[in-house]
Design a protein around this motif. Structure first.
Motif, PDB file in Angstrom:
ATOM      1  N   TYR A 138       0.144  -1.402 -10.267  1.00 15.38           N
ATOM      2  CA  TYR A 138       0.598   0.327  -9.945  1.00 15.38           C
ATOM      3  C   TYR A 138      -0.238   0.788 -10.979  1.00 15.38           C
ATOM      4  CZ  TYR A 138       4.178  -0.814  -6.920  1.00 15.38           C
ATOM      5  OH  TYR A 138       4.478  -1.662  -5.295  1.00 15.38           O
TER       6      TYR A 138
ATOM      7  N   ARG B 104       2.660  13.612   2.651  1.00 13.46           N
ATOM      8  CA  ARG B 104       3.461  12.799   2.312  1.00 13.46           C
ATOM      9  C   ARG B 104       4.878  12.825   2.572  1.00 13.46           C
ATOM     10  NH1 ARG B 104       3.132  15.049  -3.768  1.00 13.46           N
ATOM     11  NH2 ARG B 104       3.606  17.217  -2.993  1.00 13.46           N
TER      12      ARG B 104
ATOM     13  N   ASP C 156       3.489   6.509  -6.710  1.00 14.06           N
ATOM     14  CA  ASP C 156       2.204   7.846  -6.797  1.00 14.06           C
ATOM     15  C   ASP C 156       2.734   8.968  -7.265  1.00 14.06           C
ATOM     16  OD1 ASP C 156       0.344   5.479  -8.451  1.00 14.06           O
ATOM     17  OD2 ASP C 156      -1.033   5.522  -6.674  1.00 14.06           O
ATOM     18  N   TYR C 157       3.371   9.248  -5.864  1.00 13.53           N
ATOM     19  CA  TYR C 157       4.106  10.610  -5.711  1.00 13.53           C
ATOM     20  C   TYR C 157       5.257  11.062  -6.628  1.00 13.53           C
ATOM     21  CZ  TYR C 157       2.255  10.715  -1.066  1.00 13.53           C
ATOM     22  OH  TYR C 157       1.297  10.590   0.145  1.00 13.53           O
TER      23      TYR C 157
ATOM     24  N   VAL D 270       5.252  10.070   4.905  1.00 10.37           N
ATOM     25  CA  VAL D 270       5.643   8.615   4.137  1.00 10.37           C
ATOM     26  C   VAL D 270       7.042   7.545   3.935  1.00 10.37           C
ATOM     27  CG1 VAL D 270       4.324   7.327   2.231  1.00 10.37           C
ATOM     28  CG2 VAL D 270       2.805   8.810   3.009  1.00 10.37           C
TER      29      VAL D 270
ATOM     30  N   ARG E 135       2.819   1.549  -3.271  1.00 10.19           N
ATOM     31  CA  ARG E 135       1.657   2.136  -4.096  1.00 10.19           C
ATOM     32  C   ARG E 135       2.125   3.647  -4.233  1.00 10.19           C
ATOM     33  NH1 ARG E 135      -2.245   1.286  -8.562  1.00 10.19           N
ATOM     34  NH2 ARG E 135      -2.342   3.420  -8.892  1.00 10.19           N
ATOM     35  N   THR E 136       1.738   4.388  -3.097  1.00 14.54           N
ATOM     36  CA  THR E 136       1.723   5.062  -2.701  1.00 14.54           C
ATOM     37  C   THR E 136       2.459   6.577  -2.968  1.00 14.54           C
ATOM     38  OG1 THR E 136      -0.136   5.355  -1.075  1.00 14.54           O
ATOM     39  CG2 THR E 136       1.425   7.012  -1.199  1.00 14.54           C
ATOM     40  N   LEU E 137       3.965   5.918  -2.930  1.00 13.67           N
ATOM     41  CA  LEU E 137       5.452   6.306  -3.139  1.00 13.67           C
ATOM     42  C   LEU E 137       5.362   6.261  -4.925  1.00 13.67           C
ATOM     43  CD1 LEU E 137       7.664   4.889  -0.553  1.00 13.67           C
ATOM     44  CD2 LEU E 137       6.833   7.500  -0.765  1.00 13.67           C
TER      45      LEU E 137
ATOM     46  N   GLU F   5       0.801  -1.119  -0.069  1.00 17.61           N
ATOM     47  CA  GLU F   5       0.148  -0.195  -0.082  1.00 17.61           C
ATOM     48  C   GLU F   5       0.899   0.974   0.353  1.00 17.61           C
ATOM     49  OE1 GLU F   5      -3.545   2.187   2.742  1.00 17.61           O
ATOM     50  OE2 GLU F   5      -2.680  -0.014   3.549  1.00 17.61           O
ATOM     51  N   ASP F   6       2.265   0.959   0.662  1.00 20.41           N
ATOM     52  CA  ASP F   6       2.827   2.553   1.276  1.00 20.41           C
ATOM     53  C   ASP F   6       3.532   2.740  -0.453  1.00 20.41           C
ATOM     54  OD1 ASP F   6       1.675   3.699   3.057  1.00 20.41           O
ATOM     55  OD2 ASP F   6       3.391   3.152   4.599  1.00 20.41           O
TER      56      ASP F   6
END
Length: 435
Positions: free
Chosen positions: A159, A398, A109-110, A401, A105-107, A102-103
């Motif tokens: 992703y 942000r 996307d950032y 993370v 994927r967040t990173l 999950e993290d």
């Protein structure tokens, strides 16, 4: 590499010699710091990270001072290969192992937001840095091709990132090189003139109200009772400090230094080839990087040269015979350029972490840092500046993370970390030759 004195390009003498320095107009230096000042945010380093943060903070109405020992874009921000890529120095599977899917994927996307941020700034501030979209990651061996296809499958399915697989024939229609097995093509990443972008970012920050002092080395980070950056000609007292010196931060914050290693990397430029000859090499004008252990990366310049990067020095010295090594690597990729020399050749340091993941965070509630871009910093460093500016302004979601990424130090301390890394890389190279 010395320039032909009859060449029409003239390098800015205040910048390290390179085709980049020779292809932009000389700039009037920002004045050095003179005396003590009190501001909201003091920033060490006028590269992408520092300038990005300065622009964001100044737009929010904060008083910002940026200090640099040399000139805007003097370090990696003005010397790099110019490839602005989605992602980080490590692959997404490293992020997944460190912080979970999950993290990770967040990173990731950032990082997509970082490339979009760069493109938005080019448009908004009309930065003339010759942005061109498109990047191909190209494998040399069948094993590398299979691994790259697995990576692409993960990126497209888990992703939701739009990638294309090109077989050898499809790639050859765009890249006239016999060396590669295929390509993972990324239409969203791209390339630019890195020094021109850094200078344009500085102009935008100054227009927003930030103050930049060049030729002002920082001698000390003062941590108590309030943070400050001390120089030989004055001190900047601030509510917040951002350390954005990356590979050039040595001695200012030793606890950060042990988490990164300066690594030398090199870029050369051919003479002007002419548009037809240059476009025959890379027809769609994309940037390219291979998947070798010591990778080659290359692209065309706006004046129709090949800009060719490669090689790596894990010691403090360039490789022996660097000119001939780089020329042989260029000719191996493009045999049709056999005999074409490199008219310019330059290098510099990037800062890598052991995992190649980015190392951004806080030393104290008032002292922030960003480092460890691991050769992947054109877009990521712009993102780092924005993320840290948000945190200083009270929106740290942000940055939180990124701070969850674990980072271990390089073994050996300051004295032994470089020889240990040199020995390790020599072993890895030998193993790859044997196996």
């Amino acid at each position: 590499m010395p320039m032909d004195p009859t060449h029409p390009l003239r390098e800015d003498p205040a910048l390290p010699p390179s085709w980049y320095a020779a292809s932009v107009a000389p700039r009037v230096a920002q004045p050095p710091l003179d005396g003590d000042v009190q501001v909201d945010v003091a920033i060490l380093g006028a590269g992408y990270t520092g300038l990005s943060a300065a622009l964001e903070l100044a737009r929010r109405g904060l008083r910002v001072v940026v200090l640099d020992a040399c000139r805007v874009g003097w370090g990696a921000s003005g010397r790099n290969g110019g490839q602005a890529l989605v992602g980080y120095g490590c692959e997404v599977d490293v992020l997944e192992k460190q912080v979970g899917v999950e993290d990770a994927r967040t990173l990731f996307d950032y990082s997509r937001q970082g490339v979009q941020l760069l493109r938005d700034r080019i448009d908004q501030y009309r930065i003339d840095c010759h942005w061109v979209p498109g990047h191909a990651n190209v494998p040399i061996t069948t094993r590398q091709s299979q691994a790259l296809q697995r990576d692409m499958e993960r990126l497209t399915t888990r992703y939701d990132y739009p990638m294309q697989w090109w077989d050898r024939a499809t790639l050859r229609a765009q890249l006239d090189s016999p060396r590669y097995q295929g390509a993972m093509f990324d239409p969203l990443s791209g390339h630019l003139h890195p020094l021109a972008y850094a200078q344009g970012l500085a102009d935008a920050a100054i227009a927003a109200g930030a103050v930049i002092h060049e030729h002002t080395p920082v001698l000390e980070l003062q941590r108590t009772p309030h943070p400050a950056l001390r120089t030989a000609t004055g001190t900047v007292h601030a509510a917040h400090v951002l350390l954005a010196g990356n590979a050039w931060l040595e001695g200012i914050a030793p606890e950060l230094e042990r988490h990164v290693m300066p690594v030398g990397t090199y870029v050369g430029a051919t003479p002007v080839l002419g548009e037809a000859r240059a476009r025959a090499l890379i027809r769609n004008d994309m940037a390219v990087s291979d998947t070798g252990l010591v990778l080659d990366y290359f692209r065309l310049s706006h004046d129709h040269r090949v800009l060719f990067g490669g090689g790596a020095s894990y010691s403090s010295r360039p490789p022996a015979g660097l000119d001939s090594v780089m020329q042989r690597r260029l000719w191996q990729v493009f045999p049709q350029l056999q005999g074409v020399p490199l008219e310019y050749l330059w290098g510099g340091y990037v800062d890598i972490t052991p995992s190649r993941a980015p190392h951004w965070g806080r030393l104290t509630p008032d002292i922030y840092f960003a480092q460890g871009f691991s050769g992947h910093g054109v877009a990521a460093a712009n993102l780092a500046g924005q993320v840290i500016a948000e945190a200083i302004a009270g929106q740290a979601a942000r940055l939180d993370v990124f701070e969850r990424l674990p980072h271990r130090p390089f073994p050996g301390g300051r004295l032994l970390r470089t020889p240990l890394l040199v020995a390790t890389m020599a072993f890895v190279k030998m193993r790859n030759l044997i196996w």
